[in-house]
Design an enzyme around this catalytic site. Structure first.
Site, PDB file in Angstrom:
ATOM      1  CG  ASP A 160      13.437 -40.404  92.412  1.00 54.33           C
ATOM      2  OD1 ASP A 160      13.847 -41.192  91.665  1.00 54.33           O
ATOM      3  OD2 ASP A 160      12.603 -40.808  93.107  1.00 54.33           O
ATOM      4  CG  ASP A 215      12.258 -49.192  95.387  1.00 54.37           C
ATOM      5  OD1 ASP A 215      12.369 -49.446  96.629  1.00 54.37           O
ATOM      6  OD2 ASP A 215      12.683 -48.256  94.679  1.00 54.37           O
TER       7      ASP A 215
END
Length: 847
Positions: A54, A462
């Site tokens: 993405d 993340d």
């Protein structure tokens, strides 16, 4: 059909690219680290497959299970959206051809329209057709698909399902041009949150997939039957054309309620398999289903593996075994507790077997083994720490069409897979590994390289962060991420200049303290006890002797902690200030505001005083970097370029050659005693990464043809230990590094350009570091636009080795000058009465 003009950009080997000054490669964090929404295998060519990410571009599969990034060269500052891949398609008749829909966002954040990129050499070179609308590779619903498909019977025909209500588009010239299919009226009108003030969830999701029925007849050289899915949870979400796209109708009898995610043809069965979820993903999904559509009979069958209270998730990933018709695997889109679930059927969905089941709560039967030898940190930091061993956000699950044992599925963390899938049907136990070698999809939020300390400290989104102790470690995936505490994201990291083993990092979470400290170079960590659980994010600086931390937080202004005490407000700095510590003088900190004011502190960050007009016409400060070995020398990045000070920020001179700079850094140069200055900014070759070894007298484009995406989103750090080595932390492609040769003549003579007149009103304040003694005079600063700035502050500082010609071995080193260190070739004896004192392995100074 409505046509539109296109702009083509041919990026081929025959073109004349800017000559690269360096060969860039990834630091091997390994494991992927981000969301992979789609994986596509070629139907007939062995070993041809691609993974789309993405925010990190497109990757090509290699024969050893590793991956190669193939879209870096087209992801420039102006075209940073080319790292957002919303769909990928392969030409069934030509395994060398690959197509992708690129673009990051469909909302106001992204000024660029999307594009369809195409390659005829497996991604080595690309041609680009710009679209008249935006594409959302990092938008909601990005795991649906594939939205792009090539007609299996006519390579010239390509369909693309657009977002934002733009409908269906078609190319009849192999992707050179696209036109809107006016006969197709569905737009996929689902909007996650029409009231979203952040402008992310308030756009129409658009079309979900395009699937050709290769078993259908040919009409005028084109496949006659085409299925198109839309982001609509009604009985008109799947559409079909039986006349090669001339007319369309909703498929009769289709299920309603849920959104279709994946749709795949099993040609031998002449059937479609589809997964559904009550959300469009990738984060949601509390219900859903799996369906089989018999194309010949026009009938639907609900083959959902579970029902009742066991159905608490939707379905995403779907893999068909083309060697064994009727065999398929499906995955839960998101089962947040206790784990993801994967089901396998060998009878077209009549019966299913799970990859785990309960052995009597809370014990589970695992019908798999899960390891991560290629990226050990995935095991230590995630698999062993979380009940969700198998992952989350599983929007893609593929079985190699030529090998029933080879399968891959992707999560929000990594790509998993294996080579013994058919054991599921016999011993009911398969081997799963992290198979993401080469995929480096992390968003890097902070970088540091400590002279005499850890070679690389990387704060990432993340996955928290990672430490590479030496340059030799850069090719080996770390055994562990930053833990104890481990956060979802670390957003900045800094080291103490005089005590480089002391490191501080901050996180962007909540509910726990978001400051951690290390005394062993980032090998181990402890939570800082001086902050509460509400303060978060921002940037951080630690004093040279590691006793003071200044934290420009994201939600509580600028804070300060001394000797691990409670963080208290620094009232003299505005919220969001850019901060840095002097790396040699323990009492000095620097700061800058988004409105261009420069500040300095001589009392270890307790108070800051502005230096009016220090940065000339600059309107914002982007970055501040203190010289790693020279007290009082610093560089400030602004909207008009880089400014340099050698007197603790009392006065500045502007460097020429680059403007509108972003992240900057100093790194050990290839010439002994010199340091390279690296800067993302606007220079002779456009918006790129440049370097100078002579304080701006000459600049070199060290980026070359390597794409880094938007330069404003990147971090640059020069190595503190390895001459000529530089690191770039990207927003989606991990950390890239290179050895660069930055040559230049003697540094220019600097003149003060600040418009500052100082009047000393206070007694000198002497601050003593364990490594150096510096006398500063606090001043009341008055500005005058009609006079040249001078500074009456009394400053004693070590002279920078980049501001004079390198000394020779026959000279005596002057006071404050370098006199030793690894790789140093200058004089090692100081002028009397001063002696050569070691600061670290790389730097000794006459004191």
């Amino acid at each position: 059909m409505k046509s539109f003009s296109v702009i083509q950009l041919l990026l081929a080997a025959a073109a004349a690219p800017v000559k690269a000054a360096a060969s860039w490669k990834n630091v091997n964090i390994g494991g992927g680290g981000g969301f992979v929404p789609g994986i596509v295998f070629h139907p007939t060519a062995k070993g041809v497959a691609y993974a789309r990410t993405d925010i990190g571009g497109l990757y090509r599969l290699n024969s050893d299970d590793s991956w190669t990034a193939v879209t870096d060269s087209i992801t420039t500052d102006a075209k940073w959206g080319n790292w957002g891949i919303d769909a990928v398609a392969l030409d069934p008749q030509d395994p060398n051809k690959v197509y992708a829909a690129t673009g990051m966002y469909t909302n106001s954040w992204d000024p660029n329209n999307g594009a369809i990129i195409r390659s005829s050499d497996k991604g080595n070179t690309w041609s680009i057709t710009e679209l008249p609308f935006k594409v959302g590779g990092n938008m909601p619903g990005r795991g649906m698909g594939e939205r792009l498909a090539v007609d299996p019977k006519n390579s010239k025909i390509i369909y693309f399902g657009a977002r934002s209500g733009n409908g269906l588009y078609k190319s009849t010239d192999g992707g050179v041009t696209f036109s809107k299919v006016s006969s197709f009226t569905a737009v996929g009108d689902y909007i996650v949150d029409p009231t979203d003030a952040n402008d992310y969830n308030n756009d129409k999701q658009g079309l979900a997939f395009v699937t050709f029925d290769s078993t259908s007849a040919t009409i005028n050289g084109a496949t006659s039957r085409i299925f198109v899915g839309s982001a609509t949870n009604t009985t008109s979400s799947v559409w079909v054309s039986n006349d090669a796209g001339a007319t369309w109708s909703a498929v009769a009898g289709q299920p309603g309620t849920y959104f279709p995610h994946k749709c795949k043809l099993q040609p031998t069965e002449k059937a479609l398999y589809l997964t559904y979820s009550d959300g469009t993903g990738p984060y949601d999904g509390t219900a859903g289903g799996v369906y089989r559509y018999d194309i010949t009979n026009g009938t639907w069958k609900n083959i959902t593996p579970v029902s009742g209270s066991d159905l608490y998730y939707g379905f995403g990933g779907l893999g068909l075994d083309m060697q064994k018709p009727g065999t398929l695997v499906v995955a839960s889109l998101n089962s947040w507790w206790p784990d993801a679930q994967i089901f396998r059927s060998t009878d077209s969905g009549a019966t299913w077997s799970p990859i785990w089941d309960w052995a009597g709560y809370p014990d589970m039967n695992w019908y798999y083994g899960l390891t991560s030898p290629n990226a050990p940190w995935v095991e230590t930091g995630f698999i062993s720490q979380d009940s969700k061993r198998l992952g989350w956000m599983i929007e893609t699950l593929e079985i190699n069409p030529l090998d029933s044992d080879h399968w891959l599925y992707a999560t929000g963390l990594t790509v998993y897979g294996g080579h013994d899938l058919t054991k599921w049907d016999t011993v009911h136990n398969v081997s799963i590994q992290s198979l993401a070698v080469g995929i480096e999809e992390m968003a890097v939020l902070g970088l540091a390289s400590a002279p005499g300390g850890s070679e690389l400290l990387a704060a990432v989104g993340d996955d928290c962060g990672f430490t590479f102790k030496t340059s030799a470690d850069l090719g080996t995936s770390p055994k562990t991420p930053w833990m104890n505490p481990i956060w979802a994201s670390s957003v900045d990291v800094d080291y103490a200049g005089n005590k480089p083993a002391n490191v501080v990092r901050i996180g962007s979470g909540s509910g726990s303290p978001q400051v951690a400290i290390s005394s062993d170079g980032g090998a181990s960590w402890n939570a800082h006890s001086g902050t509460d659980t509400s303060k978060t994010s921002g940037t951080v600086a630690i004093s040279a002797d590691a006793d003071t931390i200044v934290w420009s937080s994201g939600n509580a202004g600028v804070l300060r902690s001394s000797n691990q005490g409670t963080f208290t407000a620094v009232a003299s700095l505005p919220s969001g200030a850019v901060i840095a510590s002097d790396k040699r003088n323990n009492t000095v900190f620097y700061a800058g505001s988004t409105t261009s004011t420069f500040y300095r502190s001589v009392d270890t960050g307790a108070t800051f005083t502005s230096v009016s007009g220090a940065l000339g016409s600059a309107k914002s400060v982007r970055d501040i970097v203190a010289h790693p070995t020279t007290a009082g020398e610093l560089y400030v990045s602004t909207d008009v370029g880089v400014f340099r000070s050698t007197d603790f920020g009392a006065s500045f001179s502007q460097l020429s050659g680059v403007s509108n700079t972003q992240s900057i850094s100093l790194g050990v140069g290839s010439v002994a005693g010199k340091w390279n200055l690296y800067a993302f900014g606007t220079g002779a070759n456009g918006n790129k990464l440049y370097a100078t070894a002579d304080n701006g007298a000459s600049w070199i484009d060290v980026q070359g043809s390597q794409g880094f995406g938007a330069i404003s989103a990147n971090k640059v750090v020069g190595s503190g230990n390895v001459p000529g080595q530089v690191y770039v932390g990207t927003n989606g492609r991990g950390v890239l590094y290179a050895q660069v040769d930055v040559s230049g003549g003697s540094p220019p003579v600097t003149t003060t350009s600040s418009v500052v007149k100082t009047s000393s009103t206070a007694a000198p304040v002497t601050s003593t570091s364990s490594k150096a003694t510096t006398t500063l005079v606090t001043s009341t600063v008055k500005t005058s636009s009609s006079v040249k700035i001078t500074s009456t502050s009394s400053v004693k500082t070590s002279s920078s080795t980049t501001s004079a010609a390198a000394p020779t071995g026959t000279n005596l080193a002057q006071r404050w000058a370098q006199c030793g260190g690894i790789g140093y070739t200058g004089p090692t004896v100081c002028v009397a009465p001063f002696t050569c004192q070691k600061q670290n392995d790389w730097y000794s100074q006459c004191l």
